[in-house]
Write a protein that holds these residues in place. Structure first.
Motif, PDB file in Angstrom:
ATOM      1  N   THR A  94       0.767  -1.235   0.190  1.00  0.00           N
ATOM      2  CA  THR A  94       0.070   0.027   0.006  1.00  0.00           C
ATOM      3  C   THR A  94       0.976   1.315   0.186  1.00  0.00           C
ATOM      4  N   LEU A  95       0.317   2.209  -0.536  1.00  0.00           N
ATOM      5  CA  LEU A  95       0.809   3.707  -0.587  1.00  0.00           C
ATOM      6  C   LEU A  95       0.021   4.440  -0.041  1.00  0.00           C
ATOM      7  N   GLU A  96       0.541   5.745   0.543  1.00  0.00           N
ATOM      8  CA  GLU A  96      -0.358   6.801   1.004  1.00  0.00           C
ATOM      9  C   GLU A  96       0.249   7.975   0.321  1.00  0.00           C
ATOM     10  N   PHE A  97      -0.428   9.299   0.216  1.00  0.00           N
ATOM     11  CA  PHE A  97      -0.245  10.414  -0.616  1.00  0.00           C
ATOM     12  C   PHE A  97       0.276  11.146   0.761  1.00  0.00           C
ATOM     13  N   THR A  98       1.407  11.939   0.720  1.00  0.00           N
ATOM     14  CA  THR A  98       1.897  12.914   1.711  1.00  0.00           C
ATOM     15  C   THR A  98       1.733  14.105   1.589  1.00  0.00           C
ATOM     16  N   ILE A  99       1.164  14.476   0.589  1.00  0.00           N
ATOM     17  CA  ILE A  99       0.598  16.037   0.417  1.00  0.00           C
ATOM     18  C   ILE A  99      -0.866  16.231   0.958  1.00  0.00           C
TER      19      ILE A  99
ATOM     20  N   GLN B  25      -7.733  13.355  -1.689  1.00  0.00           N
ATOM     21  CA  GLN B  25      -9.357  13.895  -1.962  1.00  0.00           C
ATOM     22  C   GLN B  25      -9.149  14.441  -3.303  1.00  0.00           C
ATOM     23  N   PHE B  26      -8.276  15.220  -3.799  1.00  0.00           N
ATOM     24  CA  PHE B  26      -8.220  15.755  -5.119  1.00  0.00           C
ATOM     25  C   PHE B  26      -8.252  14.744  -6.042  1.00  0.00           C
ATOM     26  N   VAL B  27      -7.657  13.404  -5.880  1.00  0.00           N
ATOM     27  CA  VAL B  27      -7.430  12.631  -6.935  1.00  0.00           C
ATOM     28  C   VAL B  27      -8.832  11.835  -6.780  1.00  0.00           C
ATOM     29  N   ARG B  28      -9.471  11.534  -5.725  1.00  0.00           N
ATOM     30  CA  ARG B  28     -10.660  10.960  -5.631  1.00  0.00           C
ATOM     31  C   ARG B  28     -11.918  11.838  -6.509  1.00  0.00           C
ATOM     32  N   ASP B  29     -11.682  13.160  -6.257  1.00  0.00           N
ATOM     33  CA  ASP B  29     -12.742  14.055  -7.141  1.00  0.00           C
ATOM     34  C   ASP B  29     -12.387  13.874  -8.299  1.00  0.00           C
ATOM     35  N   LEU B  30     -11.091  13.681  -8.836  1.00  0.00           N
ATOM     36  CA  LEU B  30     -10.860  13.511 -10.486  1.00  0.00           C
ATOM     37  C   LEU B  30     -11.819  12.227 -11.137  1.00  0.00           C
ATOM     38  N   GLY B  31     -11.833  11.070 -10.105  1.00  0.00           N
ATOM     39  CA  GLY B  31     -12.457  10.124 -10.740  1.00  0.00           C
ATOM     40  C   GLY B  31     -13.900  10.185 -10.675  1.00  0.00           C
ATOM     41  N   GLN B  32     -14.734  11.418 -10.264  1.00  0.00           N
ATOM     42  CA  GLN B  32     -16.039  11.407 -10.247  1.00  0.00           C
ATOM     43  C   GLN B  32     -16.668  12.104 -11.451  1.00  0.00           C
ATOM     44  N   ASP B  33     -15.781  12.670 -12.356  1.00  0.00           N
ATOM     45  CA  ASP B  33     -16.022  13.290 -13.455  1.00  0.00           C
ATOM     46  C   ASP B  33     -16.731  12.453 -14.747  1.00  0.00           C
TER      47      ASP B  33
END
Length: 79
Positions: free
Chosen positions: A61-66, A71-79
């Motif tokens: 597993t990986l996690e974002f550090t920023i 949430q920004f990446v999750r929101d991109l997938g909603q388009d």
């Protein structure tokens, strides 16, 4: 992991209809394809870790550090 190998084996068999037998050869091809996909990801993964965008948290597993980037990446997938 077993599910990923099974899906890759099914794809290697040409995604047959229900009831069709998938052979050991299909499983070997599927596993090889899956390993090749993982190897293709190792360089970009290492680069993102080196730049500080990601960190390894648990095995596999990986996690974002920023802050806020996940949430920004999750929101991109909603388009």
């Amino acid at each position: 992991m077993v599910q990923l190998i099974g899906d890759a084996a099914w794809a290697a068999a040409g995604r047959p209809d229900p009831g069709v037998t998938i052979t050991a050869a299909n499983v070997r091809i599927g596993r090889g394809a899956m390993e090749a996909d993982l190897e293709a990801l190792s360089v970009p993964r290492a680069r993102l870790i080196d730049k500080g965008f990601l960190q390894a948290s648990l095995r596999g597993t990986l996690e974002f550090t920023i802050p806020g980037f996940a949430q920004f990446v999750r929101d991109l997938g909603q388009d």
